[in-house]
Design an enzyme around this catalytic site. Structure first.
Site, PDB file in Angstrom:
ATOM      1  CG  ASP A  79      21.934  97.298  66.266  1.00  0.00           C
ATOM      2  OD1 ASP A  79      22.316  97.662  65.143  1.00  0.00           O
ATOM      3  OD2 ASP A  79      21.450  98.067  67.112  1.00  0.00           O
ATOM      4  NE  ARG A  91      26.529  98.331  62.240  1.00  0.00           N
ATOM      5  CZ  ARG A  91      25.360  98.332  62.888  1.00  0.00           C
ATOM      6  NH1 ARG A  91      25.161  97.609  63.976  1.00  0.00           N
ATOM      7  NH2 ARG A  91      24.360  99.044  62.430  1.00  0.00           N
TER       8      ARG A  91
END
Ligand SMILES: Cc1cc2nc3c(=O)[nH]c(=O)nc-3n(C[C@H](O)[C@H](O)[C@H](O)COP(=O)(O)OP(=O)(O)OC[C@H]3O[C@@H](n4cnc5c(N)ncnc54)[C@H](O)[C@@H]3O)c2cc1C
Length: 307
Positions: free
Chosen positions: A130, A180
């Site tokens: 993340d 991502r």
């Protein structure tokens, strides 16, 4: 203003202790978090699988205070990978580097991340990293590059709202990394992040087009994480125009957000992966979901009124 308010709430330790005790808040969060236990999340993985959707699991929580706590988080994710292997599930995992010890040292976070990548590689699985607030971007990139030098089963989240991301994207593609792409979920100053949503959306589009170009030229895996179906349509049209087939990239969304669009996109031949969050430390994460869409507050209020 509401966005800033909820982002402020997400950082309040006092609210994080008080609000989760309230039944109406707990009921409201269930829409986005299938439960606090790993088994709750694995149940959601099965239901998503039946609908033709892949999953990625993340245990909520940010910031650890010692090497032991960071090692315990890494051990938890190894347990997740083992459980999945034992039960024939194939959900990937997504981790925050502050949970793996980034604030203690980049070396500690790198050690834990490499360990997870090795454990995931044994099981033909994949680890996503993340991206947290902008103060961590340099260290996160450093740790990502260190892990990517040894493992190819690791991807990194980049945020389109940051002015620096176009350059960071080239750095990550330069080491054959997997990205991502998200819009970004934290409260950032205007000199660091585009303050206007229209600019964030345009930057997202141009970064997505760059990812498509990279896929066409070099292959590899890339993820487009957004619930913005209009923006996704623009990107899908650009993919078709560039001759990039649907399965060459992946669309990612969060559990409980745009579930109908998730199924529709999968039925249209897209590879859709849903991020399923679980764990007891859902408060900050949930406040960021309210900040993204203040209309969610009406849902909270309905739960308050329904007793
Ligand atoms: C798989 C995945 C991983 C992520 N990882 C990170 C990360 O590591 N770091 C990070 O900073 N951010 C992360 N995010 C969050 C991301 O940055 C955005 O905050 C979030 O996705 C909302 O932006 P959007 O792209 O959906 O676009 P928006 O323009 O915010 O939303 C588009 C539409 O989607 C719907 N929608 C969006 N959010 C919600 C919501 N909370 N509730 C209900 N409907 C909603 C609404 O219909 C809205 O109009 C992640 C998101 C996803 C999907």
């Amino acid at each position: 203003m509401l966005r800033r308010f909820f982002l402020w709430c997400s950082e309040s330790g006092w609210l994080a202790r008080q609000l989760p005790q309230m039944p109406f808040v707990r009921r409201s969060v269930q829409r986005f978090v299938p439960g606090e236990k790993l088994d709750d999340a694995l149940g959601a993985v099965d239901r998503l699988g039946e609908a033709g959707l892949s999953s990625v699991l993340t245990r909520l929580g940010e910031h650890v205070h010692s090497e032991e706590e960071a090692a315990a988080v890494a051990a938890h994710y190894v347990h997740v990978l083992e459980q999945e292997e034992a039960t024939g599930r194939a959900a990937e995992i997504s981790v925050k580097l502050t949970q793996l010890g980034l604030e203690q040292s980049t070396a500690m976070a790198l050690r834990n991340l490499r360990h997870l990548c090795a454990e995931a590689a044994h099981r033909d699985n994949f680890v996503w990293v993340d991206m947290e607030d902008s103060s961590y971007v340099d260290q996160t990139l450093e740790v990502y590059r260190g892990a990517r030098a040894e493992h190819d089963n690791v991807g990194l989240c980049l945020q389109a709202y940051l002015r620096r991301t176009a350059a960071d994207l080239e750095t990550v593609l330069g080491v054959h990394g997997t990205v991502r792409l998200v819009k970004g979920a934290y409260d950032e100053p205007a000199d660091v992040a585009f303050p206007d949503k229209a600019d964030v959306d345009e930057n997202y589009f141009s970064l997505a087009v760059r990812l498509l170009e990279h896929i066409r030229e070099e292959g590899g895996r890339q993820g487009l994480a957004t619930h913005d179906v209009g923006l996704l349509e623009r990107v899908r049209t650009a993919a078709r125009a560039a001759g990039v087939p649907p399965h060459a990239y992946e669309i990612q969304m969060l559990y409980g957000i745009q579930p109908e669009a998730q199924k529709r996109l999968a039925a249209e031949g897209e590879h859709v992966r849903v991020l399923v969050s679980y764990g007891s430390e859902w408060f900050a994460w949930y406040m960021r979901r309210l900040a993204e869409r203040p209309a969610n507050v009406t849902f909270v209020l309905r739960n308050l009124l329904s007793g």
